[in-house]
Each structure stands twice: as C-alpha cells, then as structure tokens.
Design a protein around this motif. Sequence first.
Motif, short mmCIF file in Angstrom:
data_model
loop_
_atom_site.label_atom_id
_atom_site.label_comp_id
_atom_site.label_asym_id
_atom_site.label_seq_id
_atom_site.Cartn_x
_atom_site.Cartn_y
_atom_site.Cartn_z
N ASP A 115 -9.71 35.02 -27.34
CA ASP A 115 -8.38 35.46 -26.93
C ASP A 115 -7.81 34.44 -25.95
O ASP A 115 -8.14 34.46 -24.77
CB ASP A 115 -8.46 36.85 -26.30
CG ASP A 115 -7.09 37.37 -25.86
OD1 ASP A 115 -6.08 36.73 -26.22
OD2 ASP A 115 -7.04 38.40 -25.16
N LEU A 116 -6.97 33.56 -26.47
CA LEU A 116 -6.37 32.56 -25.59
C LEU A 116 -5.09 33.05 -24.93
O LEU A 116 -4.45 32.32 -24.18
CB LEU A 116 -6.11 31.25 -26.34
CG LEU A 116 -7.33 30.32 -26.35
CD1 LEU A 116 -8.29 30.72 -27.46
CD2 LEU A 116 -6.94 28.88 -26.48
N ASP A 117 -4.70 34.28 -25.23
CA ASP A 117 -3.56 34.88 -24.55
C ASP A 117 -3.96 35.49 -23.22
O ASP A 117 -3.10 35.87 -22.41
CB ASP A 117 -2.91 35.95 -25.44
CG ASP A 117 -2.29 35.34 -26.70
OD1 ASP A 117 -1.75 34.22 -26.60
OD2 ASP A 117 -2.38 35.97 -27.77
N ASP A 118 -5.25 35.62 -22.97
CA ASP A 118 -5.75 36.10 -21.69
C ASP A 118 -5.31 35.12 -20.59
O ASP A 118 -5.39 33.90 -20.76
CB ASP A 118 -7.28 36.19 -21.73
CG ASP A 118 -7.86 36.85 -20.50
OD1 ASP A 118 -7.69 36.30 -19.39
OD2 ASP A 118 -8.51 37.90 -20.64
N ALA A 119 -4.86 35.66 -19.47
CA ALA A 119 -4.36 34.80 -18.39
C ALA A 119 -5.41 33.83 -17.88
O ALA A 119 -5.09 32.73 -17.42
CB ALA A 119 -3.86 35.67 -17.24
N ASP A 120 -6.68 34.21 -17.97
CA ASP A 120 -7.77 33.35 -17.50
C ASP A 120 -8.30 32.43 -18.59
O ASP A 120 -9.24 31.67 -18.35
CB ASP A 120 -8.91 34.21 -16.96
CG ASP A 120 -8.51 34.98 -15.70
OD1 ASP A 120 -7.69 34.45 -14.94
OD2 ASP A 120 -9.01 36.10 -15.52
N GLY A 121 -7.70 32.49 -19.79
CA GLY A 121 -8.16 31.65 -20.88
C GLY A 121 -9.41 32.21 -21.54
O GLY A 121 -9.85 33.32 -21.27
N PHE A 122 -9.99 31.42 -22.42
CA PHE A 122 -11.19 31.78 -23.17
C PHE A 122 -12.39 31.15 -22.51
O PHE A 122 -12.44 29.94 -22.30
CB PHE A 122 -11.05 31.29 -24.62
CG PHE A 122 -12.29 31.40 -25.45
CD1 PHE A 122 -12.94 32.60 -25.62
CD2 PHE A 122 -12.81 30.27 -26.09
CE1 PHE A 122 -14.09 32.70 -26.40
CE2 PHE A 122 -13.95 30.35 -26.87
CZ PHE A 122 -14.59 31.58 -27.02
N ALA A 123 -13.38 31.97 -22.15
CA ALA A 123 -14.59 31.47 -21.50
C ALA A 123 -15.72 31.42 -22.52
O ALA A 123 -15.93 32.36 -23.28
CB ALA A 123 -14.98 32.39 -20.34
N LEU A 124 -16.45 30.31 -22.53
CA LEU A 124 -17.58 30.15 -23.43
C LEU A 124 -18.74 29.51 -22.69
O LEU A 124 -18.56 28.86 -21.65
CB LEU A 124 -17.21 29.29 -24.64
CG LEU A 124 -16.84 27.83 -24.35
CD1 LEU A 124 -17.55 26.90 -25.32
CD2 LEU A 124 -15.35 27.63 -24.46
N GLY A 125 -19.93 29.70 -23.23
CA GLY A 125 -21.11 29.12 -22.62
C GLY A 125 -21.52 27.83 -23.27
O GLY A 125 -21.38 27.65 -24.48
N THR A 126 -22.04 26.90 -22.47
CA THR A 126 -22.62 25.66 -22.96
C THR A 126 -23.86 25.36 -22.12
O THR A 126 -24.11 26.01 -21.10
CB THR A 126 -21.66 24.46 -22.85
OG1 THR A 126 -21.61 24.03 -21.46
CG2 THR A 126 -20.26 24.80 -23.31
N ARG A 132 -13.87 26.90 -19.63
CA ARG A 132 -12.71 27.76 -19.82
C ARG A 132 -11.61 26.96 -20.50
O ARG A 132 -11.33 25.83 -20.11
CB ARG A 132 -12.24 28.32 -18.48
CG ARG A 132 -13.24 29.31 -17.88
CD ARG A 132 -12.83 29.80 -16.50
NE ARG A 132 -13.71 30.87 -16.04
CZ ARG A 132 -14.88 30.68 -15.46
NH1 ARG A 132 -15.32 29.44 -15.26
NH2 ARG A 132 -15.62 31.70 -15.08
N VAL A 133 -11.00 27.57 -21.51
CA VAL A 133 -10.05 26.86 -22.37
C VAL A 133 -8.72 27.62 -22.38
O VAL A 133 -8.71 28.85 -22.44
CB VAL A 133 -10.58 26.76 -23.82
CG1 VAL A 133 -9.69 25.84 -24.66
CG2 VAL A 133 -12.02 26.25 -23.83
N ARG A 134 -7.63 26.88 -22.35
CA ARG A 134 -6.30 27.47 -22.47
C ARG A 134 -5.45 26.61 -23.39
O ARG A 134 -5.77 25.45 -23.65
CB ARG A 134 -5.64 27.60 -21.09
CG ARG A 134 -5.45 26.27 -20.37
CD ARG A 134 -5.03 26.45 -18.93
NE ARG A 134 -4.91 25.15 -18.26
CZ ARG A 134 -3.79 24.45 -18.19
NH1 ARG A 134 -2.68 24.92 -18.77
NH2 ARG A 134 -3.74 23.27 -17.60
#
Length: 319
Positions: A115-126, A132-134
């Motif tokens: 969900d890139l509409d989330d104000a905090d962007g999309f969080a993923l693990g590496t 965090r991506v926007r």
Amino acid sequence: MTHGAPTGIRFTKGHGTQNDFVLVADTRGDLDLTPEQVRRLADRRAGVGGDGVIRLAPTAAIARAGETVADDVLAEEPRAIWFMDYRNADGSIAEMCGNGVRVFTAFAESLGLADLDDADGFALGTRAGVKRVRRVAAPDGSGTWYAVDMGPWFLPGGQEAAATGADAAVAVRGWDAPRPALSVDLGNPHTVVALAEADELERLDLTVAPDVAPVPPRGTNVELVVPLGEERTAAGEVVGRARMRVHERGVGETRSCGTGACAAALAVRTWAAAGGTPAVDTWFVEVPGGLLRVRALPDGHVELAGPAELVFTGEVTLA
C-alpha cells in the motif's frame, strides 16, 4: 520444496534502469531456492536471465529459517511483513539492492501486497534492515518513480578517509597502476574510484573484476564515477550530476546499481567537501541503463529514487 525434484515456478521479470531481476512470489514462505537454481534462473541463455533473483517471502518465515535480521526487522517495524530475499546471479546471498527494492515494491504492488497510499509508505524487510518506499514524480514529469529511504550510510575508513579522499586502491585491467578509492557502506560494501573524463569511463574494460586492496571481508562492488559538476533546476535547487559504471560482486558489470549510485554520489560529495566546496545534497547519477536521483538526508540516511518496470510473467520448470 524437495531438492532435485522438477518444480514449476511462476516468475515475473522486472528491471530498474535496466538492472534486471527474476522475481518469485513465495507468500507462504516454503520455497527453498538453492544456489544452483538461482544460477539457472539468472542464466541469460539457459534460463530467464537477470542480474539477480528476488524472492518475496514473509519476514516471519525468514526469521523461522534462522536469520536473526528478520527478527530485527519485525522489532523495528511490525508492518514490514514482506521480505526481499535477494540473491546475486551466481547464487550468493546479498544484503540488499537499491534498484531491486524498487522493483520488489512494484512487484508487491502488482500482487496487492503493498500500500503506497499509506502516509508512511511501504515498509519491507531486507538483510540490510527495514526499507521504506514512496511514490514520487519523475523529474521530467513523464511518470512515477519510487523513492527508497536506504537507511544510514557511513565511510568504513572514518574521518581520515573523508579528509584524504581514499582508504583503498583499485586496479582495472588496462591501467598502468592502481588508483586511490573510497569505501562507502550502505548495508552492502562499495569502493568508488574517481575518473576525470567521460571518454575514459566509456573505454574501461570491466569484463574482468577490478582488483581491490584491501579486499573487504564480504567482497565489494566497484563504482567508477566521473563528476560532471553542478546545475540549478527550474525550481532553483542546486544539484550535482555524475556518470557511473559499476562492477557488482557476484554478477559482473551491470547496467545499473542503486546502492552503487548512492555510493558514487556520496563519494563525490565527500571529495567536494574535503576540497572546501559546500556540500550538495541532491545528485542525479547517469548509469548505462538510465537516470537515478540520490539525496543525502539530514538524519544521516540516503534516499534513492528511480523507475521500476515489470516486463513479463511466465513459468519455468527447475530441477
């Protein structure tokens, strides 16, 4: 998955500035890709072809497999439920990949998992922590880019390397002698060499891995960069520009490297500061596969922005 058994694998091919990947959705976390299978998938003649293979898996499954970094990811950001399991084309495990993060995000978005509409962007693990991506607008207004907070960066050589501009030496085939280089760490290792002319950059022979001394414990990517000066945008911002080629550990020369573009921009910025030039925080880095934007953020993090494209999907059978 039982090793040795023929297995049909659904995949998607994607790229970010022509740094290309084979993407596999493993939403249950039960796919165990062997190094040989990764090499088969990445093979450009006998497989799908790519600079690497990215498996989308539950972060919890990575933790259950014994990788403590996944526990750290969930402790830092419980929303980072998806993990980018990145493998180089030779089958080796890598910490992360800047272009790969953007392509992973586009892949997850296509599956309805991001969900890139989330104000905090999309969080993923590496394996280099939470990213965090926007979405952002492309600089020329031609479409949408993905911007990734790549996290903290540092110079392994510390203040002495920042002051002298070097803490390593790199030899490229065809050079008479090694040249000074600066180590930059973005969760994965980089060694950056400055060149004076774009013509020399074009002539470089990167069919053989450059020699780096001292060799970092986990190997290193090597970036060859030509600083192209500064310019002012239509909005009045002063930005830097540089051109780069890269030899990636476990892969060879690639058309682009996201963390490499960050390392190149940060190295040029460090060299400028050592020479008394005021630091420029935003850089456009030209790579053979396109254009990337790098920003040094006030909190000591660095942001990478660029395009991501999903090209096609299919199924491949691997032994």
